[in-house]
Design a protein around this motif. Structure first.
Motif, short mmCIF file in Angstrom:
data_model
loop_
_atom_site.label_atom_id
_atom_site.label_comp_id
_atom_site.label_asym_id
_atom_site.label_seq_id
_atom_site.Cartn_x
_atom_site.Cartn_y
_atom_site.Cartn_z
N LYS A 172 -14.99 -0.10 10.68
CA LYS A 172 -15.78 1.13 10.77
C LYS A 172 -17.15 0.85 11.38
CE LYS A 172 -17.21 5.16 8.10
NZ LYS A 172 -17.20 5.81 6.76
N ASN A 173 -17.80 -0.23 10.95
CA ASN A 173 -19.13 -0.55 11.47
C ASN A 173 -19.08 -0.94 12.95
OD1 ASN A 173 -20.28 -0.05 8.98
ND2 ASN A 173 -20.26 -2.20 8.34
N ILE A 174 -18.06 -1.71 13.33
CA ILE A 174 -17.98 -2.17 14.73
C ILE A 174 -17.54 -1.04 15.65
CG2 ILE A 174 -16.74 -3.75 16.26
CD1 ILE A 174 -16.85 -5.80 13.94
N LEU A 175 -16.65 -0.16 15.18
CA LEU A 175 -16.28 1.00 16.00
C LEU A 175 -17.48 1.91 16.19
CD1 LEU A 175 -13.91 2.34 17.46
CD2 LEU A 175 -13.38 3.57 15.35
N THR A 176 -18.29 2.05 15.14
CA THR A 176 -19.53 2.83 15.25
C THR A 176 -20.48 2.18 16.26
OG1 THR A 176 -19.33 3.54 12.94
CG2 THR A 176 -21.51 3.72 13.96
N LYS B 62 -12.24 -10.30 30.73
CA LYS B 62 -11.82 -9.07 30.08
C LYS B 62 -12.08 -9.07 28.57
CE LYS B 62 -8.27 -8.17 33.53
NZ LYS B 62 -6.85 -7.86 33.80
N ASN B 63 -13.14 -9.78 28.17
CA ASN B 63 -13.55 -9.79 26.77
C ASN B 63 -14.85 -9.03 26.60
OD1 ASN B 63 -11.40 -11.27 25.73
ND2 ASN B 63 -12.37 -13.23 26.16
N LEU B 64 -15.30 -8.91 25.37
CA LEU B 64 -16.59 -8.28 25.08
C LEU B 64 -17.72 -9.20 25.52
CD1 LEU B 64 -15.63 -7.08 21.51
CD2 LEU B 64 -16.08 -5.58 23.45
N ASN B 65 -18.81 -8.61 25.98
CA ASN B 65 -19.94 -9.43 26.44
C ASN B 65 -20.70 -10.03 25.26
OD1 ASN B 65 -22.36 -7.63 25.70
ND2 ASN B 65 -21.07 -6.21 26.88
N ARG B 66 -21.50 -11.07 25.55
CA ARG B 66 -22.18 -11.82 24.48
C ARG B 66 -23.15 -10.97 23.67
NH1 ARG B 66 -23.87 -17.82 26.79
NH2 ARG B 66 -21.73 -18.68 26.87
N LYS B 67 -23.82 -10.05 24.34
CA LYS B 67 -24.78 -9.21 23.63
C LYS B 67 -24.08 -8.39 22.56
CE LYS B 67 -28.22 -5.55 24.28
NZ LYS B 67 -28.86 -4.62 25.25
N PHE B 68 -22.94 -7.80 22.91
CA PHE B 68 -22.21 -7.00 21.93
C PHE B 68 -21.67 -7.89 20.81
CE2 PHE B 68 -18.62 -4.92 20.00
CZ PHE B 68 -19.04 -3.60 19.87
N LEU C 68 -22.84 -10.63 19.62
CA LEU C 68 -23.92 -11.03 18.71
C LEU C 68 -24.29 -9.87 17.77
CD1 LEU C 68 -25.88 -13.23 17.84
CD2 LEU C 68 -27.49 -12.40 19.59
N GLU C 69 -24.35 -8.65 18.31
CA GLU C 69 -24.68 -7.50 17.46
C GLU C 69 -23.58 -7.26 16.43
OE1 GLU C 69 -26.67 -4.10 18.61
OE2 GLU C 69 -27.25 -4.78 20.61
N ALA C 70 -22.32 -7.43 16.85
CA ALA C 70 -21.20 -7.26 15.91
C ALA C 70 -21.24 -8.33 14.83
CB ALA C 70 -19.87 -7.31 16.67
N TYR C 71 -21.58 -9.55 15.23
CA TYR C 71 -21.67 -10.67 14.27
C TYR C 71 -22.75 -10.37 13.21
CZ TYR C 71 -22.62 -15.37 12.47
OH TYR C 71 -22.81 -16.46 11.65
N ASN C 72 -23.85 -9.82 13.66
CA ASN C 72 -24.98 -9.58 12.75
C ASN C 72 -24.68 -8.48 11.72
OD1 ASN C 72 -26.62 -11.57 13.83
ND2 ASN C 72 -27.48 -10.20 15.39
N ILE C 73 -23.75 -7.56 12.03
CA ILE C 73 -23.44 -6.49 11.08
C ILE C 73 -22.13 -6.75 10.34
CG2 ILE C 73 -24.69 -4.76 12.43
CD1 ILE C 73 -21.94 -3.68 13.34
N SER C 74 -21.47 -7.88 10.64
CA SER C 74 -20.16 -8.15 10.05
C SER C 74 -20.27 -8.66 8.62
CB SER C 74 -19.40 -9.18 10.90
OG SER C 74 -18.26 -9.65 10.22
N ALA D 279 -25.97 -17.38 20.61
CA ALA D 279 -25.12 -16.85 21.68
C ALA D 279 -23.66 -17.11 21.30
CB ALA D 279 -25.45 -17.52 23.01
N MET D 280 -22.84 -16.09 21.41
CA MET D 280 -21.42 -16.22 21.05
C MET D 280 -20.56 -15.49 22.06
SD MET D 280 -21.29 -15.45 16.95
CE MET D 280 -19.68 -16.19 16.67
N ASN D 281 -19.43 -16.11 22.42
CA ASN D 281 -18.40 -15.41 23.19
C ASN D 281 -17.44 -14.74 22.21
OD1 ASN D 281 -19.34 -16.33 25.74
ND2 ASN D 281 -18.35 -18.31 25.34
N GLU D 282 -16.67 -13.81 22.72
CA GLU D 282 -15.71 -13.13 21.85
C GLU D 282 -14.74 -14.13 21.21
OE1 GLU D 282 -11.98 -10.06 22.27
OE2 GLU D 282 -13.76 -9.61 23.48
#
Length: 639
Positions: A413-417, A431-437, A439-445, A460-463
């Motif tokens: 729910k948080n990541i879809l938001t 064809k993966n998510l970019n590093r900026k996204f 990192l933001e997903a990691y911080n709210i996970s 810095a993290m790759n998908e």
């Protein structure tokens, strides 16, 4: 002239050496504002283009084509062994007669077969008079286009009886754009595209059908009205019949859904392999849910005939194969022994005895099936969850407080938001998510916070570094919550609606997608494929509710659930080696692919066992309150 036997394939074309085979194909242009064709002659083996003809009346004159052939001959100083062209080309008779006069074998095939060869030439030709497209087209999109876009002289997919070029092709760009915008939830813009198509061609059945599709996302009444208008003008319209079949199936009217799907299948042009594959897949599903397994298998075989690489149809056939084998057990040997010693007065008497014997056997509970009878287990294993006959029911009215115990739901729910907030989310070249996204997903996970040892973030993290997110992104795609368009990820209209609905509805969607559509084998990176784990998910869920009401070790639960049907799976025979047995691999895979997923979804409470092994730790599991509230079983017979 003798023609080469057998269908032309892309692989066959790729084997041709330079000067061995030529291809004549067409592309559309405008000359003085009027549509015309360019006939292009090229060598397949080298990709060399000999020349072209501009044709205003579909068929070039014999001298024009003869001059083009002679020009090609002058370049190579030899004739090819074979000349290919599309089977729907209007000048096919002229091309064949010219080839025969020169001793060249002539062969035709559907235009899609030549797509990989002709597409670079057409793209290069268009670049002379038009700027390059701003967005790169992925290989996946090219592959889809090969099946979705007919040749100009193929029968039009709207079943008007006209050729595509003289029917829907002039408005195809607007139609395609409107469908893409609809998937992104941009309904107003999609309707504007169709308004432009209507200005060009009028309110045709195809345009009415597309209005119906767009309105289905926002206004069901208008959608139904436009579909009805479409079918009034053309009752044979395949797409309108197909979407009517979807609506009827979802409402539970399988018989009428079958009629609508059949009307679609009968009226799609034979060359429209993508849509014929799609509709026969759905026909097979309806037959399956009606219990007509023979017809379901025949329908799925037809789906594979049109697109042999279709994974959905192949999985359906595997499921059907397991259904057909379900009754083969020791009971057959027992019955054979009884029949050897019994005398019957008539054939009818014997058949009645066998039927009664089978009924009793199928209705008797068995310990190895967790107390279920073979009939109940068959319904559990082979009736798709969500169908009218499935004994499994899911509750979407789960309280948010219970859903908070599910790490998968909370992060989803948080990541879809987050997707919805930041879209468009740029896709990387892989064809993966970019590093900026990422990192933001990691911080709210919440998962990352509770499992810091699993994922280390240095800024810095790759998908691929955050595998939990990667799995979630794949599940979102399969669920239709996000999609890729022009190098970006977008939340779909469905995705936004699920964010606005009560959380239980999103949880049901995630559950069904993860356990039934997503390939659980993917969770064991590099591990063996063991599809039996996924095929027995329903039985595993039942055992989780009944056997794990008290604390059990993961090993005990696995031993109880991994029953004979899974052990004897044909894939299982191929795993194992001198260092680790097949049994150990299967148990390990089951714990990783099913038990861990159940923990992540919040269906198992966990604690560490007091009886610790020499290394590591032993985890104990118990059915959670969320599981008890969400999944229920009802084995009462249904009609």
């Amino acid at each position: 002239m003798e023609k080469k036997q057998g269908p032309v394939t892309i692989e066959m074309l790729s084997e041709h050496k330079p000067a061995e085979a030529w291809l004549i194909f067409r592309m559309d242009i405008l000359v003085g504002g009027q549509p015309a064709d360019v006939c292009i002659l090229m060598d397949i083996g080298s990709g060399f283009v000999f020349g072209h003809l501009i044709v205003l009346n579909m068929v070039p004159s014999l001298p024009e084509f003869e001059n083009l052939m002679q020009k090609a001959y002058g370049t190579l100083e030899k004739w090819p062994e074979v000349l290919y062209c599309s089977m729907n080309d209007p000048a096919i008779a002229l091309f064949e007669r010219t080839a025969a006069g020169k001793g060249i074998r002539f062969q035709t095939a559907p235009g899609q077969v030549f797509y990989e060869i002709s597409e670079p030439v057409i793209k290069s030709f268009r670049r002379v008079s038009a700027p390059p497209e701003p967005d790169e087209i992925s290989e996946e999109e090219k592959e889809m286009a090969r099946f979705l876009i007919p040749d100009s002289y193929d029968p039009c997919f709207c079943a008007s009886g006209k050729k595509f070029k003289f029917c829907c092709k002039p408005v195809f760009p607007e139609i395609a754009e409107s469908m893409a915008l609809t998937e992104e939830g941009k309904i107003k813009q999609a309707l504007e595209c169709l308004d432009r198509a209507r200005e060009k061609a009028g309110l045709t059945p195809e345009i009415l059908c597309r209005y119906a599709i767009v309105y289905s996302y926002s206004d069901k009444k208008k959608s139904d009205e436009h579909r009805a208008m479409c079918l009034k003008l053309n009752p044979r319209h395949p797409r309108a019949n197909y979407i009517m079949g979807i609506d009827l199936k979802e409402s539970g009217d399988y018989e009428k859904a079958l009629e609508a799907y059949m009307a679609a299948a009968e009226n799609y042009p034979p060359g429209d392999r993508f849509h014929l594959n799609e509709v026969w897949n759905n026909i097979g599903t309806v037959y399956y849910e009606l219990g007509n397994y023979k017809s379901a298998g025949a329908a799925w075989e037809k789906a594979l005939k049109y697109m042999p690489q279709d994974k959905t149809a192949r999985k359906n056939m595997e499921l059907l194969d397991s259904v057909n084998k379900a009754g083969t057990n020791s009971a057959s040997a027992e019955l054979a022994a009884i029949l050897r010693d019994k005398v019957f007065s008539s054939q009818e008497d014997m058949e009645q005895f066998v039927s009664e014997y089978a009924r009793k056997k199928n209705s008797s509970p068995l310990d190895e099936l967790g107390g279920l009878s073979p009939l109940q287990a068959a319904g559990l294993l082979y009736e798709p969850q969500g169908s009218a006959k499935s004994p499994i029911t899911l509750s979407s009215s789960i309280k948010e407080a219970l859903l908070e115990n599910s790490l998968f739901y909370t992060d989803a729910k948080n990541i879809l938001t987050l997707f919805n907030k930041l879209q468009p989310v740029k896709m990387t070249v892989s064809k993966n998510l970019n590093r900026k996204f990422v990192l933001e997903a990691y911080n709210i996970s919440e998962y990352a916070k509770k499992n810091p040892e699993r994922y280390y973030c240095s800024g810095a993290m790759n998908e691929d570094d955050f595998w939990w997110l990667h799995i979630m992104r794949v599940v979102f795609s399969l669920a239709g919550l996000i999609r890729i368009r022009k190098g970006n990820f977008y939340v779909t209209a469905d995705g936004r609606q699920y964010l606005e609905k009560p959380g239980g509805e999103l949880f049901v969607k995630l559950f069904r997608t993860f356990f039934y559509k997503f390939n659980l084998d993917y969770l064991s990176y590099g591990g063996p494929d063991i599809s039996g784990i996924q095929r027995t998910v329903n039985f595993s869920l039942f055992m989780a509710r009944t056997y794990c009401s008290d604390w059990k070790t993961c090993e005990d639960f696995t031993e109880k659930v991994v029953f004979e049907g899974m052990r004897l799976d044909k894939e299982y025979d191929r795993i194992g080696n001198e260092y680790i047995s097949a049994r150990e691999i299967l148990v390990s895979a089951y714990m990783e692919r099913f038990i861990q997923a159940m923990i992540d979804f919040g269906f198992f409470d966990t604690k560490e066992s007091d009886n610790k092994p020499e290394y590591g730790k032993r985890v104990m599991i118990r059915t959670s309150e969320l599981m008890k509230s969400f999944v229920n079983f009802d084995f009462q017979p249904r009609t």
